[in-house]
Design an enzyme around this catalytic site. Structure first.
Site, PDB file in Angstrom:
ATOM      1  N   ASN A 162       0.802  -1.235   0.000  1.00 38.25           N
ATOM      2  CA  ASN A 162       0.000   0.000   0.000  1.00 38.25           C
ATOM      3  C   ASN A 162       0.830   1.278   0.000  1.00 38.25           C
ATOM      4  O   ASN A 162       0.319   2.332  -0.359  1.00 38.25           O
ATOM      5  CB  ASN A 162      -1.028  -0.014   1.139  1.00 38.25           C
ATOM      6  CG  ASN A 162      -0.383  -0.024   2.503  1.00 38.25           C
ATOM      7  OD1 ASN A 162       0.782  -0.386   2.639  1.00 38.25           O
ATOM      8  ND2 ASN A 162      -1.129   0.353   3.510  1.00 38.25           N
ATOM      9  N   GLU A 258       5.417  -3.389  11.915  1.00 36.37           N
ATOM     10  CA  GLU A 258       4.202  -2.586  11.865  1.00 36.37           C
ATOM     11  C   GLU A 258       3.169  -3.412  11.135  1.00 36.37           C
ATOM     12  O   GLU A 258       3.334  -3.725   9.957  1.00 36.37           O
ATOM     13  CB  GLU A 258       4.464  -1.255  11.154  1.00 36.37           C
ATOM     14  CG  GLU A 258       5.467  -0.368  11.870  1.00 36.37           C
ATOM     15  CD  GLU A 258       5.077   0.037  13.287  1.00 36.37           C
ATOM     16  OE1 GLU A 258       3.866   0.032  13.611  1.00 36.37           O
ATOM     17  OE2 GLU A 258       5.986   0.339  14.072  1.00 36.37           O
ATOM     18  N   CYS A 292      -3.175   0.936   7.029  1.00 36.52           N
ATOM     19  CA  CYS A 292      -3.218   0.311   8.352  1.00 36.52           C
ATOM     20  C   CYS A 292      -3.922   1.230   9.335  1.00 36.52           C
ATOM     21  O   CYS A 292      -4.591   0.771  10.257  1.00 36.52           O
ATOM     22  CB  CYS A 292      -1.815  -0.004   8.834  1.00 36.52           C
ATOM     23  SG  CYS A 292      -0.755   1.426   8.887  1.00 36.52           S
TER      24      CYS A 292
HETATM   25  P1  NAP Z   1       1.483  -8.923   3.523  1.00 40.83           P
HETATM   26  O1  NAP Z   1       0.742  -9.831   2.652  1.00 40.83           O
HETATM   27  O2  NAP Z   1       1.767  -9.334   4.915  1.00 40.83           O
HETATM   28  O3  NAP Z   1       2.855  -8.594   2.751  1.00 40.83           O
HETATM   29  C1  NAP Z   1       3.791  -7.697   3.271  1.00 40.83           C
HETATM   30  C2  NAP Z   1       5.160  -8.036   2.732  1.00 40.83           C
HETATM   31  O4  NAP Z   1       5.584  -9.288   3.249  1.00 40.83           O
HETATM   32  C3  NAP Z   1       5.204  -8.186   1.212  1.00 40.83           C
HETATM   33  O5  NAP Z   1       6.437  -7.700   0.747  1.00 40.83           O
HETATM   34  C4  NAP Z   1       5.128  -9.699   1.034  1.00 40.83           C
HETATM   35  O6  NAP Z   1       5.663 -10.155  -0.186  1.00 40.83           O
HETATM   36  C5  NAP Z   1       5.984 -10.142   2.191  1.00 40.83           C
HETATM   37  N1  NAP Z   1       5.804 -11.520   2.621  1.00 40.83           N
HETATM   38  C6  NAP Z   1       4.758 -12.349   2.427  1.00 40.83           C
HETATM   39  N2  NAP Z   1       4.999 -13.548   3.015  1.00 40.83           N
HETATM   40  C7  NAP Z   1       6.215 -13.467   3.586  1.00 40.83           C
HETATM   41  C8  NAP Z   1       7.023 -14.371   4.346  1.00 40.83           C
HETATM   42  N3  NAP Z   1       6.646 -15.607   4.641  1.00 40.83           N
HETATM   43  N4  NAP Z   1       8.224 -13.935   4.768  1.00 40.83           N
HETATM   44  C9  NAP Z   1       8.650 -12.701   4.497  1.00 40.83           C
HETATM   45  N5  NAP Z   1       7.939 -11.802   3.778  1.00 40.83           N
HETATM   46  C10 NAP Z   1       6.731 -12.191   3.339  1.00 40.83           C
HETATM   47  O7  NAP Z   1       0.758  -7.505   3.646  1.00 40.83           O
HETATM   48  P2  NAP Z   1       0.185  -6.582   2.485  1.00 40.83           P
HETATM   49  O8  NAP Z   1      -1.009  -7.258   1.929  1.00 40.83           O
HETATM   50  O9  NAP Z   1       1.269  -6.150   1.570  1.00 40.83           O
HETATM   51  O10 NAP Z   1      -0.257  -5.292   3.313  1.00 40.83           O
HETATM   52  C11 NAP Z   1      -1.490  -5.237   3.944  1.00 40.83           C
HETATM   53  C12 NAP Z   1      -1.358  -5.465   5.431  1.00 40.83           C
HETATM   54  O11 NAP Z   1      -0.286  -4.701   5.949  1.00 40.83           O
HETATM   55  C13 NAP Z   1      -2.564  -5.003   6.210  1.00 40.83           C
HETATM   56  O12 NAP Z   1      -2.838  -5.928   7.231  1.00 40.83           O
HETATM   57  C14 NAP Z   1      -2.131  -3.684   6.837  1.00 40.83           C
HETATM   58  O13 NAP Z   1      -2.795  -3.318   7.998  1.00 40.83           O
HETATM   59  C15 NAP Z   1      -0.692  -3.924   7.060  1.00 40.83           C
HETATM   60  N6  NAP Z   1       0.051  -2.672   7.074  1.00 40.83           N
HETATM   61  C16 NAP Z   1       0.459  -2.184   8.258  1.00 40.83           C
HETATM   62  C17 NAP Z   1       1.139  -0.983   8.325  1.00 40.83           C
HETATM   63  C18 NAP Z   1       1.575  -0.405   9.626  1.00 40.83           C
HETATM   64  O14 NAP Z   1       2.394   0.511   9.605  1.00 40.83           O
HETATM   65  N7  NAP Z   1       1.077  -0.883  10.763  1.00 40.83           N
HETATM   66  C19 NAP Z   1       1.439  -0.295   7.159  1.00 40.83           C
HETATM   67  C20 NAP Z   1       1.008  -0.822   5.945  1.00 40.83           C
HETATM   68  C21 NAP Z   1       0.324  -2.031   5.914  1.00 40.83           C
HETATM   69  P3  NAP Z   1       4.678 -10.465  -1.432  1.00 40.83           P
HETATM   70  O15 NAP Z   1       4.086  -9.152  -1.813  1.00 40.83           O
HETATM   71  O16 NAP Z   1       5.602 -11.027  -2.432  1.00 40.83           O
HETATM   72  O17 NAP Z   1       3.656 -11.427  -0.928  1.00 40.83           O
HETATM   73  O1  G3H Z   2      -0.777   1.699   5.945  1.00 39.22           O
HETATM   74  C1  G3H Z   2      -0.065   2.007   6.881  1.00 39.22           C
HETATM   75  C2  G3H Z   2       0.683   3.244   6.913  1.00 39.22           C
HETATM   76  O2  G3H Z   2       1.741   3.168   7.834  1.00 39.22           O
HETATM   77  C3  G3H Z   2      -0.258   4.375   7.252  1.00 39.22           C
HETATM   78  O3  G3H Z   2       0.317   5.566   6.971  1.00 39.22           O
HETATM   79  O4  G3H Z   2      -1.337   6.988   8.165  1.00 39.22           O
HETATM   80  O5  G3H Z   2       0.285   7.979   6.566  1.00 39.22           O
HETATM   81  O6  G3H Z   2      -1.585   6.553   5.738  1.00 39.22           O
HETATM   82  P1  G3H Z   2      -0.648   6.837   6.846  1.00 39.22           P
END
Ligand code: NAP
Ligand code: G3H
Length: 484
Positions: A162, A258, A292
């Protein structure tokens, strides 16, 4: 400036200062989420290639750690300048790749340039301390501990789809200024933008090997990366599911995580309801809810629930739905699987009696902004993170019920309180189990030098420019023992 990265749109990886083709010929095709056209191919690196990447990063780090901080900072400043110069081009790539609206894509790139600059400056002001021995009982003045900050080594940076530019840079820049080398594993959807960011750092004069990239599906190469013996720190942003898995399989490697969230907006009767509704709508539906920190539930006190719901509904009905290239603000979700999941939560809420106020309309992965009133705690939407444009309103009797429901979530990223009464605001803020409480504003990460952290299933450790540098460096003490 990006001509070296792609060859016939098979994107290469940055290795030892050069963009190279993988030895194996496995490729992953990347399609635009908004129009299904093929926009490029990524290389899926093999384990042997990953080994080479880490060996190279490990060697390069030793010299980088000896490079004066002011020289590291100059390179970061140059990278920030280049990023700004190329912001228009990069934001178009970003928008096409992850279907983010054009304004938000541009603002992600500009914010990233600001982040890198601020990081360079912050790094110049990280100083150590000296501690005398005589403050501790039984010791004289003859010992002095000279405490400095030293790098950890090789940082593995894993970013989510994202914010592929910003959430890659927010790991890379603090790691680099702290003297670490970085191996970036970008999200598969978002990798093209992240590779362009890597070229920006490369073109800014980063020494060879200090930043390398590894593309490939996380589900295939991820476990190998996170358990690699040459990784000294894991900086991960993504889902709670993957984050927990990484935490389980990695062995005593420090990490910053995060993860997901279920941020609540708590609205009290004395709030400026117009202002609260504006914040809630931009917080819940920005980038179609794929943040997030999106507002993922409203907890409103009964007496103002009707009025607030009407104000929110008015604004939701004005949101422009469509592709980013057509000026849409509610744009197609990253893939069909995500849209299916959002639909499941919508269907569950309808089946259990929630009142649909807007939306529940879908065209493939384009989900129209959906609003529910009278959501109850037996519905999945009260607890699960949709990562899509759907918002539940939960009516509560009093402040303590709002606090209780907020805290019953497995997540603890942020929460918002809307009220004019600071006594109430601070009472609630003190009780909420989250990393950050916003008073009279939507949840959000920025400004990027503020600490940003999730508790419970929302993360481990704090990011934010200074906090990220501190997380990716450690204290080292040298004790001077004087004869007298
Ligand atoms: P995701 O599916 O967990 O993927 C995140 C990253 O991890 C991607 O680069 C992914 O690669 C990689 N990955 C997947 N499986 C892995 C493994 N077994 N080992 C190491 N890396 C692995 O998350 P997303 O769909 O990209 O993002 C959405 C989620 O992220 C939501 O739950 C959101 O809340 C959270 N998020 C949190 C924050 C925060 O700051 N708290 C910020 C942004 C997003 P691939 O793309 O190749 O699968
Ligand atoms: O999606 C997760 C990001 O850390 C949120 O950043 O609050 O600037 O959109 P933002």
């Amino acid at each position: 400036m990006f001509e070296n990265i792609s060859k016939d749109k098979i994107y290469k990886n940055l290795f030892n200062g050069k963009w190279i083709d993988a030895k194996n010929k496995n490729v992953i095709e990347i399609y635009s989420p908004s129009n299904d056209t093929l926009i490029g191919k990524l290389q899926a690196l093999s384990k042997e290639e990953v080994d080479e990447v880490f060996k190279n990063a490990n060697i390069a780090q030793k010299t980088w750690a000896e490079t004066p901080v002011n020289e590291r900072a100059k390179i970061l400043h140059k990278a920030a300048d280049l990023l700004e110069e190329n912001a228009d081009e990069l934001s178009k790539i970003l928008s096409a790749e992850i279907s983010k609206d054009l304004d938000s894509s541009l603002s992600e790139v500009i914010r990233t340039a600001d982040f890198i600059r601020f990081t360079a400056d912050e790094g110049m002001h990280l100083e150590g301390e000296t501690i005398g021995s005589d403050n501790f009982p039984g010791f004289k003045k003859n010992k002095v501990s000279l405490v400095t900050r030293v790098p950890l080594g090789v940082v593995l940076a894993i970013s989510p789809f994202n914010y592929p530019v910003n959430l890659s840079a927010s790991k890379i820049a603090p790691a680099l200024i702290g003297g670490n080398s970085v191996v970036l594993k970008p999200p598969t959807n978002g990798a093209i933008s992240a590779l362009h960011l890597a070229e920006i750092f490369n073109a800014a004069g980063l020494p060879a090997g200090v930043l390398n990239t590894v593309t490939g599906k996380g589900s295939e190469i991820g476990d190998y990366l996170v358990t690699h013996k040459l990784v000294n720190f894991i900086n991960f942003t993504g889902s709670t599911e993957v984050g927990k898995h990484i935490a389980k399989i990695s062995e005593m490697v420090p990490m910053l995580m995060e993860l997901g969230g279920k941020d609540a907006a708590i609205v009290l009767p004395d709030a400026d309801l117009e202002e609260a509704a504006s914040n809630i709508v931009s917080g819940a539906y920005g980038y179609s809810g794929q943040r997030c920190t999106a507002v993922k539930r409203v907890l409103v006190l009964d007496e103002v629930a009707d009025k607030l719901t009407n104000l929110i509904a008015e604004k939701v009905n004005k949101l422009k739905v469509g592709k980013p290239e057509d000026g849409g603000k509610i744009t197609p979700l990253i893939n069909n699987k995500s849209a299916d999941y959002v639909q499941e939560l919508i269907d569950d809420a309808i089946n259990k009696g929630a009142k649909l106020i807007a939306g529940n309309k879908r065209e493939k992965n384009l989900v129209y902004p959906t609003l529910f009133d009278h959501v109850t705690t037996d519905m999945r939407l009260a607890w699960e993170e949709p990562f899509g444009p759907v918002l539940p309103i939960i009516r509560v009797k009093n402040i303590d019920e709002a606090i209780k429901i907020s805290n019953e979530s497995e997540y603890g990223l942020q929460a918002s309180i809307f009220t004019k009464n600071m006594d109430d605001a601070f009472y609630i803020a003190g009780k909420l189990e989250v990393g950050t409480v916003q008073i009279n504003n939507k949840p959000e990460r920025g400004p990027d030098h503020f600490p940003f952290q999730g508790v419970k299933s929302s993360g481990i450790g704090s990011q934010g420019i200074r906090y990220s540098i501190e997380a990716m460096t450690r204290l080292k003490a040298v004790v001077l023992n004087l004869a007298k």
